[in-house]
Design a protein around this motif. Structure first.
Motif, PDB file in Angstrom:
ATOM      1  N   THR A  83       0.829  -1.204   0.000  1.00  0.00           N
ATOM      2  CA  THR A  83       0.000   0.000   0.000  1.00  0.00           C
ATOM      3  C   THR A  83       0.865   1.256   0.000  1.00  0.00           C
ATOM      4  OG1 THR A  83      -1.740  -1.171   1.224  1.00  0.00           O
ATOM      5  CG2 THR A  83      -1.833   1.237   1.219  1.00  0.00           C
ATOM      6  N   SER A  86       2.487   1.611  -3.405  1.00  0.00           N
ATOM      7  CA  SER A  86       1.474   2.023  -4.388  1.00  0.00           C
ATOM      8  C   SER A  86       1.189   3.513  -4.288  1.00  0.00           C
ATOM      9  CB  SER A  86       0.185   1.222  -4.181  1.00  0.00           C
ATOM     10  OG  SER A  86       0.410  -0.158  -4.326  1.00  0.00           O
ATOM     11  N   ASN A  89       4.186   5.426  -5.857  1.00  0.00           N
ATOM     12  CA  ASN A  89       4.172   5.331  -7.323  1.00  0.00           C
ATOM     13  C   ASN A  89       3.030   6.118  -7.934  1.00  0.00           C
ATOM     14  OD1 ASN A  89       6.388   3.626  -7.214  1.00  0.00           O
ATOM     15  ND2 ASN A  89       5.152   1.763  -7.244  1.00  0.00           N
ATOM     16  N   SER A 148       1.755  -4.314  -5.331  1.00  0.00           N
ATOM     17  CA  SER A 148       1.868  -2.876  -5.591  1.00  0.00           C
ATOM     18  C   SER A 148       1.685  -2.550  -7.064  1.00  0.00           C
ATOM     19  CB  SER A 148       3.228  -2.359  -5.110  1.00  0.00           C
ATOM     20  OG  SER A 148       4.288  -2.958  -5.832  1.00  0.00           O
ATOM     21  N   GLY A 151      -1.941  -2.058  -7.142  1.00  0.00           N
ATOM     22  CA  GLY A 151      -2.263  -0.861  -6.365  1.00  0.00           C
ATOM     23  C   GLY A 151      -1.840   0.414  -7.066  1.00  0.00           C
ATOM     24  N   THR A 152      -0.700   0.387  -7.735  1.00  0.00           N
ATOM     25  CA  THR A 152      -0.245   1.570  -8.475  1.00  0.00           C
ATOM     26  C   THR A 152      -1.191   1.906  -9.608  1.00  0.00           C
ATOM     27  OG1 THR A 152       2.072   1.091  -7.941  1.00  0.00           O
ATOM     28  CG2 THR A 152       1.649   2.508  -9.838  1.00  0.00           C
TER      29      THR A 152
END
Length: 273
Positions: A83, A86, A89, A148, A151-152
């Motif tokens: 998290t 993410s 980024n 990630s 998430g990104t």
């Protein structure tokens, strides 16, 4: 029932929830049923009493306490680190507007499409070379990067719609990039981050293939790997199998229920936006 007939979508969701709950109830009932009672009355009968030997035997046979600690440590670390990565980024892509933004997002999309089977040998070789093979840290690093990537991609779309006026006002007040991220972007995006945190934890908890390859020693294995290994050895009867399934899924359900409000708030905020 009248309300459900008026709203067919609500009826479909209720039926879907029922189909998901019924298997869990059957597993829970059979986990506290003796093998003789299971063989005599079948899996759909109610137990005449609580038979806890299956749960105890499975707990002791796989050293469930250690496996539970490993799973919680790995899943919790991945959820927090993925998290955070993410957010960093997505802040650079969505608000910072770096060059080649479209190509960077395309790269993260492709990373999400890669099957884990294609990553097994490269990750195995790299972990061997780095001296991280058969360590929990190796699995944490791998799944932090994998989670990630999704998430990104998700947060980049969210932060891409972040009000530019708020960012510009903060810059005029003298806030630098880190202050804007920590004091403005993260608090505003907290519901979405909560959703990612819950999903990352549950997804990592349920992972089997990569932990099976990367964690070969008994002391480092996770709950899902212990379940698969013990099933492959054919050492469990029907009662212990259901007990293993119950203990395998119960912590994830508890985590989901604890953070249910966070998940609901995040989804509601996303729907409003």
């Amino acid at each position: 029932m009248t309300a459900l007939r008026r709203y067919p979508v609500l009826l479909a969701l209720c039926l879907a929830a029922l189909f998901m709950v019924v298997p869990f109830v059957i597993v829970a009932v059979n986990a506290v049923k003796s093998p003789a009672e299971y063989a005599q009355n079948g899996p759909l009968s109610l137990p005449h009493g609580l038979y806890l030997d299956g749960l105890k035997d499975f707990w002791q046979r796989v050293d469930y306490t250690r496996k539970l600690v490993n799973s919680v440590l790995i899943s919790g670390s991945v959820a927090l680190l993925a998290t955070g990565l993410s957010v960093l980024n997505a802040y650079a892509i969505g608000i910072g507007r770096i060059r080649g933004r479209t190509w960077v997002l395309a790269f993260f999309v492709l990373a999400n499409l890669l099957p884990q089977e294609a990553l097994v040998y490269p990750l195995y070789y790299l972990s061997k070379q780095a001296g991280l093979y058969d360590t929990r840290l190796s699995v944490i690093i791998v799944f932090t990067v994998i989670q990630s990537a999704f998430g990104t991609y998700l947060l980049s779309a969210v932060l891409g719609q972040f009000p530019r006026e708020i960012v510009e006002a903060a810059r005029i007040d003298g806030a630098n990039k880190w202050q804007i991220l920590i004091r403005i972007v993260v608090p505003v995006s907290r519901p979405t981050l909560g959703v990612l945190l819950v999903f990352f934890f549950i997804w990592t908890w349920n992972e089997f293939l990569l932990p099976l390859v990367m964690l070969i020693s008994n002391d480092n294995q996770t709950v899902s790997v212990a379940l698969g290994v013990l099933q492959g050895q054919r050492l469990m009867d029907a009662t212990m199998t259901n007990a293993a399934a119950l203990l395998g899924v119960l912590p994830a359900i508890v985590f989901f229920l604890v953070f249910q409000r966070t998940l609901t708030r995040g989804i509601a905020v996303g729907a409003v936006k």
